[in-house]
Design an enzyme around this catalytic site. Structure first.
Site, PDB file in Angstrom:
ATOM      1  CB  THR A   1      -0.934  -0.003   1.230  1.00  0.00           C
ATOM      2  OG1 THR A   1      -0.151  -0.127   2.415  1.00  0.00           O
ATOM      3  CG2 THR A   1      -1.947  -1.127   1.131  1.00  0.00           C
TER       4      THR A   1
ATOM      5  CE  LYS B   1       0.606  -3.425   3.259  1.00  0.00           C
ATOM      6  NZ  LYS B   1      -0.106  -2.404   4.102  1.00  0.00           N
TER       7      LYS B   1
ATOM      8  CB  THR C   1      -2.782  -3.204   7.520  1.00  0.00           C
ATOM      9  OG1 THR C   1      -3.926  -2.516   7.989  1.00  0.00           O
ATOM     10  CG2 THR C   1      -2.905  -4.677   7.860  1.00  0.00           C
TER      11      THR C   1
ATOM     12  CD  GLU D   1       2.534   5.913   5.868  1.00  0.00           C
ATOM     13  OE1 GLU D   1       2.114   6.596   6.812  1.00  0.00           O
ATOM     14  OE2 GLU D   1       1.833   5.530   4.919  1.00  0.00           O
TER      15      GLU D   1
ATOM     16  CG  ASN E   1       0.469   9.617   8.119  1.00  0.00           C
ATOM     17  OD1 ASN E   1      -0.212   8.702   7.688  1.00  0.00           O
ATOM     18  ND2 ASN E   1       1.758   9.483   8.408  1.00  0.00           N
TER      19      ASN E   1
ATOM     20  CB  THR F   1     -11.203   9.175   4.612  1.00  0.00           C
ATOM     21  OG1 THR F   1     -11.699  10.441   5.017  1.00  0.00           O
ATOM     22  CG2 THR F   1     -10.398   8.571   5.718  1.00  0.00           C
TER      23      THR F   1
END
Lengths: 422, 422
Positions: free
Chosen positions: A160, A187, A198, A287, A417, A422
């Site tokens: 992802t 991952k 995740t 990240e 972030n 969303t």
């Protein structure tokens, strides 16, 4: 990746790094296909014994609930995983979509539904784009094979926010000199997070093992690896780690010992090495990360003290920011150990940082060695410029050790972030 | 600052916001003088009863150790505080410097050393620049007075990374209709951190109170205010909160009740309001903060559930980044509640966000109301543009509530902490 250098440092000659990822284990056929932000990976492993470890978040995605039930009987023949949508907080529709997906996979490969595990990662709170997923399942099912490339494709299809695919594989010489292989893909950006971060991990072995033995072995390995990775401390609703054994090697890891574990100790080491390597790959890919941080706490009064102290340091936004800024800020390290809850005596604390083969003391038995004008501070500052930094803390308070893995806190972490919507 | 609007919302008419800061309490004489990054504040409050709350970090600065001992006898006549150097991890020299400082203050004001508290904030691991501190003490001691300006100067002199001074004061009408005043100053970027973020808070009241009553009252107030502020979760080695009562009002807050607290309930409310206001001022001034976040958890099974759930959300780097980015990311909120450890049922969870008088539901009884294309999402996005955002979470699981205070995670937070070097 595990390098030769790591081998000498990190494990015994009983463990040999090999190629192949999850396909290092024979008879395991995999494939992965992507379409933009969506991807599907299929792993076929008929009649394997399986165990799993799942997120402890009280909000749990539909596929996690589904897979928990599936593997209770201990048999696994296929794993179907998708990226792009986590199928979490999706109500009855989410459960229905799991069942539909499993039914399709069951038909295609003529495998009982009760032997199929399912995993998802991606945005939560959105219905699964079943048209895309089912198309990808059909495409993926046509290109299954047992090869290093197939393993890489499977690893890529579940990515992802990951920037690199993650796989590892080892050959283990058991105590009785027989050989078994362990291979896995995973991952995760190390950022255990509700949206894209995740962690999913699928590990195969050709060893013969009963469920009880596998469960004990996986738990030990996960405790020292995936459970010690922190990027921001947020925990996903979808985290899933599966370990399955297809017995192809005809060699068993179950040894009958009195007053001791029934697991072959070399197999345990091999699984630990594999999981730690995958955990490090995740932390390095955290990240926005520019630097990998390893925090080793030695001389703790208990294992749990060693774990909370090392995690406290690797999790501290101040320590993480200091590493990003190249500042050997022992004060922030000391304070993070101080509030971790571990038993410590400030007058005994010893802190060193290292990178490659350089090592310098910052604090020795509570006395500061790295202050302005000292060589220690100068050397420390040059070490902090490296891409991979190890912080070693000796509490001189007992015999327990632990290592936590993480990365620095950067502008890009905030950017990723803050700008992700969303 | 407490505004009229807050008054109607947050507390009863028994509490009246007044000016004066810590000098709202008569006979309390204060002053503060700065010299570059160093500053000294002195508070003289002869023959007061005093209690304190201190950092729970196991690494404790010399002045904290010193003051803990000082206030054991319960009497306070002066507080000497400095900014610029935390006098932490400074060994025997640090203890010696505390004693020297207190001795000077004792001589100047003819106060017994046993009635002098000392507090420091600033860089740790460096020796106190005693020449500068002693010079500032002399200058400060010459300008003491009981005035709003003096309170402001004292608040300014203890600032480190703070961008604004922080003070508050209220008048309380006791249950017996007598009046008492409470006033305080504090510093802290909300970032409870080992370097510059320490929180120091000094609160005065003219009420008559024994130490036991004050201790009970302060603990209650701190639990719902300073203990609920999180910027990054790091905890300082120097945190100090002192509450002293000089009895000037001649009115006692000790009431004799059967089966109930002995503290006048209006006084308790007044102290709570004061501490919460100072806590909010700290959160708003969090390092790099562009937005203030208030997280209220309702309907929790226990007080501790309400506290850990609200803190988990306000602490989540993902939620903080989302707020910075103006993203009403209910998924990250749900997940943070999920891993907080609080008892929850995802199907009952209800989440709303508000700012000023706007309020919008994101999730209602586990059902998502704010998804793409809905008015809820549109309204939520406009609320997220505000400077002050409240996240309300109803667990529908009990009758306990808690509110946590924090701020967003920004590029500037990383910049400040990456570029700050010891």
């Amino acid at each position: 990746m595990i390098t030769k250098k790591d081998i000498h440092k990190d494990f015994t000659e009983k463990i040999k790094v090999i190629d192949g990822g999850i396909c290092a284990v024979s008879k395991v056929e995999v494939a992965g296909v992507r379409d933009g932000k969506y991807g599907v990976s299929i792993i076929v492993c008929k009649n394997s014994d399986v165990v799993g470890v799942f997120t402890s978040n009280k909000v749990i995605a539909a596929p996690v609930e589904y897979t928990k039930n599936t593997i209770e009987n201990g048999k696994l023949s296929a794993i179907i995983a998708n990226s792009g949508n986590a199928n979490c907080f999706t109500g009855d529709q989410g459960v229905f979509d799991c069942e539909t997906t499993v039914e399709i996979v069951s038909k295609i490969f003529e495998i009982p539904k009760t032997e199929i595990a399912i995993a998802s990662t991606g945005v939560i709170g959105r219905k699964m784009p079943m048209d895309i997923i089912l198309r990808l399942i059909n495409q993926t099912s046509e290109v299954l094979e047992n090869s290093n490339n197939a393993s890489i494709n499977a690893a890529k299809a579940i990515m992802t926010t990951d920037t690199v695919y993650k796989q590892a594989s080892v050959e283990v010489t058991l105590e009785n000199n027989q050989k078994v292989k362990i291979g896995g893909i995973c991952k995760g950006t190390g950022m255990i997070a509700p949206n894209m971060g995740t962690m999913l991990c699928f590990i195969a072995t050709d060893a013969i093992a009963d469920q009880k033995t596998l469960k004990e072995s996986l738990k030990k390995a996960v405790d020292d690896s995936f459970n010690m990775v922190i990027v921001d401390g947020d925990e996903s609703t979808n985290d899933t780690v599966l370990l399955f054994a297809n017995g192809e090697s005809k060699n068993s890891i179950l040894v009958n010992k009195v007053n001791d574990s029934n697991i072959d100790k070399n197999f345990q080491e091999g699984l630990n090495v594999l999981c730690k390597d995958l955990a490090k790959q995740m932390a390095k890919d955290g990240e926005g990360a520019t630097k990998f941080i390893e925090v080793e706490v030695r001389g703790a009064k208990s294992k749990s003290d060693a774990q909370i102290a090392s995690k406290s340091v690797v999790k501290s936004p101040l320590v993480k920011s200091a590493v990003f800024g190249g500042d050997p800020n022992w004060g922030r390290i000391v304070a993070a150990v101080g509030y971790s809850g571990a038993h410590i005596d400030p007058d005994d604390i010893t802190i060193a940082i290292s990178s490659n083969d350089n090592l310098v003391d910052l604090v020795l038995d509570g006395e500061i060695l790295a202050f302005e004008g000292t060589d220690n501070l100068e050397n420390a500052e040059s070490i902090m410029k490296e891409k991979s930094i190890k912080i070693i803390i000796d509490l001189k308070n007992g015999k327990y050790n632990a290592i936590a893995y993480g990365c620095d806190l950067t502008y890009d972490y905030v950017k990723i972030n803050a700008e992700y919507t969303t």
